[in-house]
Design an enzyme around this catalytic site. Structure first.
Site, PDB file in Angstrom:
ATOM      1  N   LYS A 121     -11.334  -3.313  -3.219  1.00  0.00           N
ATOM      2  CA  LYS A 121     -12.307  -2.228  -3.371  1.00  0.00           C
ATOM      3  C   LYS A 121     -11.637  -0.911  -3.742  1.00  0.00           C
ATOM      4  O   LYS A 121     -12.275  -0.030  -4.273  1.00  0.00           O
ATOM      5  CB  LYS A 121     -13.192  -2.076  -2.133  1.00  0.00           C
ATOM      6  CG  LYS A 121     -12.509  -2.038  -0.795  1.00  0.00           C
ATOM      7  CD  LYS A 121     -13.536  -1.848   0.303  1.00  0.00           C
ATOM      8  CE  LYS A 121     -13.574  -2.976   1.303  1.00  0.00           C
ATOM      9  NZ  LYS A 121     -12.346  -3.135   2.089  1.00  0.00           N
ATOM     10  N   LYS A 168      -4.859  -9.017  -6.365  1.00  0.00           N
ATOM     11  CA  LYS A 168      -6.052  -9.268  -5.551  1.00  0.00           C
ATOM     12  C   LYS A 168      -7.209  -8.365  -5.992  1.00  0.00           C
ATOM     13  O   LYS A 168      -6.984  -7.195  -6.290  1.00  0.00           O
ATOM     14  CB  LYS A 168      -5.689  -8.983  -4.088  1.00  0.00           C
ATOM     15  CG  LYS A 168      -6.732  -9.392  -3.096  1.00  0.00           C
ATOM     16  CD  LYS A 168      -6.349  -8.970  -1.684  1.00  0.00           C
ATOM     17  CE  LYS A 168      -6.641  -7.518  -1.421  1.00  0.00           C
ATOM     18  NZ  LYS A 168      -6.809  -7.169  -0.002  1.00  0.00           N
ATOM     19  N   LYS A 194       0.828  -1.214   0.000  1.00  0.00           N
ATOM     20  CA  LYS A 194       0.000   0.000   0.000  1.00  0.00           C
ATOM     21  C   LYS A 194       0.856   1.256   0.000  1.00  0.00           C
ATOM     22  O   LYS A 194       0.488   2.260  -0.602  1.00  0.00           O
ATOM     23  CB  LYS A 194      -0.949   0.008   1.201  1.00  0.00           C
ATOM     24  CG  LYS A 194      -2.085  -0.982   1.035  1.00  0.00           C
ATOM     25  CD  LYS A 194      -3.240  -0.712   1.974  1.00  0.00           C
ATOM     26  CE  LYS A 194      -4.407  -1.618   1.600  1.00  0.00           C
ATOM     27  NZ  LYS A 194      -5.560  -1.455   2.467  1.00  0.00           N
TER      28      LYS A 194
END
Ligand code: AQP
Length: 355
Positions: free
Chosen positions: A217, A214, A131
């Site tokens: 969202k 992956k 991230k």
């Protein structure tokens, strides 16, 4: 504090607790719920509730703000996620359902765990590296400390089992390390060593655009995921346009190993149908994607449409959702607060208010 230290005086002679089976898990309201959240987590949450184990489920809004969230959208996404949980089968009378920020014990224990966890442990977390990317100097401190708050989410209920998708395995190992270090440092057997529950054919649902990433969202491409709010037509279109290779489906699951997109669609089919991937392969060996994708689209629509329509019905009454979350938070707080009080005793904090 040295691991060899004996038990504090007030704990001397105390019997070792037998931990009651209790499940905790959460989902970030950092966007709309995806098929990945549903198959990897939410579907499992419902199964565990229906097995009759005590279940505590949380919309982890404090985790969501580790990256920027527009306040109005965060409120909307939290209500929508709550509606998604209920529409998928979480019964607020049988499970405790609430949003994290309403139970301050999470953040309070999170701080104590920040003082137990080691920098080196956190630095090894792959999700933080993914991230933060090349921007690690500029991301929030909260993003770095995320796994320590996640350990607090679980352990503030002395939960023993945590159903999650495969991507959360490393964070759960860290929660176990934190529990062990706390117990060891203070000479207690206070926190259980949690067991991850990573089950089913779709523990890691991949992006529809790239079978090595992956489904998430927060992926900038809406085509990469199926949202629980997508209508039937959108679901069908996304599946029909999903990236695949040119080969027909093989006759063994092993032959899918180097075909990430094909394997992903087979796993999604299996998880939605409640079959194993081997059963799906037995039914579709030799089929072209021109046949398999429409069958998968029909199955996805049949399974997800009732959830989508129930979600939109529930979203018409946000006041009722807030009431359910508030009631869940009261029940969660009633479990968490006495556990946190004991943590304060163990760690040497004076508690003299109201005495
Ligand atoms: N693609 C997935 N396949 C299987 N399980 C998944 N989960 C998430 N994506 C998949 C599981 O859903 C639960 C809640 O995850 P989360 O929302 O707390 O955080 P996440 O894992 O970081 O999910 P996202 O969708 O990727 O969110 P963003 O984009 O905001 O970071 C967990 O049990 C997770 O394993």
């Amino acid at each position: 504090m040295p691991a060899s230290q004996s038990s504090p005086d007030h704990l001397a002679g105390q019997t070792q607790p037998v931990f009651k089976p209790r499940i905790f898990s959460g989902i970030q309201p950092s966007g709309g719920l995806t098929l990945g959240n549903y198959l990897g987590a939410l579907k499992r949450f419902v199964e565990k509730q229906d097995e009759g184990i005590e279940t505590v489920y949380c919309l982890v809004d404090l985790h969501a703000i580790t990256v920027w969230q527009d306040p109005a959208k965060l409120r909307q996404q939290t209500r929508e996620a709550a509606a998604g949980f209920i529409a998928a089968g979480i019964d607020p009378a049988r499970s405790i359902l609430f949003n994290q920020s309403q139970v301050s014990a999470h953040a309070e224990l999170g701080w104590i765990f920040n003082c137990v966890a080691r920098m080196g442990w956190m630095s090894r977390m792959t999700q933080f590296k993914d991230k933060a990317g090349k921007n690690s100097e500029n991301v929030s401190l909260g993003l770095f400390a995320y796994p320590s708050l996640m350990a607090a989410d679980i352990l503030v209920y002395q939960a023993t089992m945590v159903p999650v998708g495969e991507d959360q395995k490393q964070h759960l190992e860290l929660a176990r390390d934190i529990a062990m270090k706390f117990n060891n440092d203070f000479g207690v057997n206070f926190f259980p060593i949690v067991e991850p529950i990573i089950e089913g054919a779709a523990t890691r649902v991949m992006s529809l655009r790239d079978g090595t990433m992956k489904m998430s969202k927060s992926d900038p491409s809406d085509q990469s995921r199926i949202n629980l709010t997508d209508d039937a037509d959108t679901i069908s279109k996304k599946i029909r346009k999903a990236k695949t290779d040119a080969e027909p489906l093989p006759d063994t699951v092993e032959a899918l190993r180097d075909r990430p997109e094909a394997r992903n669609l087979v796993n999604i089919y299996a998880a939605l149908a409640g079959h194993t991937p081997a059963q799906v392969i037995a039914d579709y060996a030799g089929a072209q994607f021109g046949t398999f994708k429409p069958a998968l689209a029909d199955l996805a629509v049949a399974k997800l449409s009732p959830i989508t329509s129930e979600m939109s019905r529930l979203m018409k009454d946000p006041g009722e959702i807030d009431r359910i979350l508030g009631e869940g938070a009261d029940r969660a707080d009633a479990i968490a607060r006495p556990i946190l009080d004991q943590v304060h005793d163990i760690t040497g904090m004076i508690r003299s208010r109201g005495r």
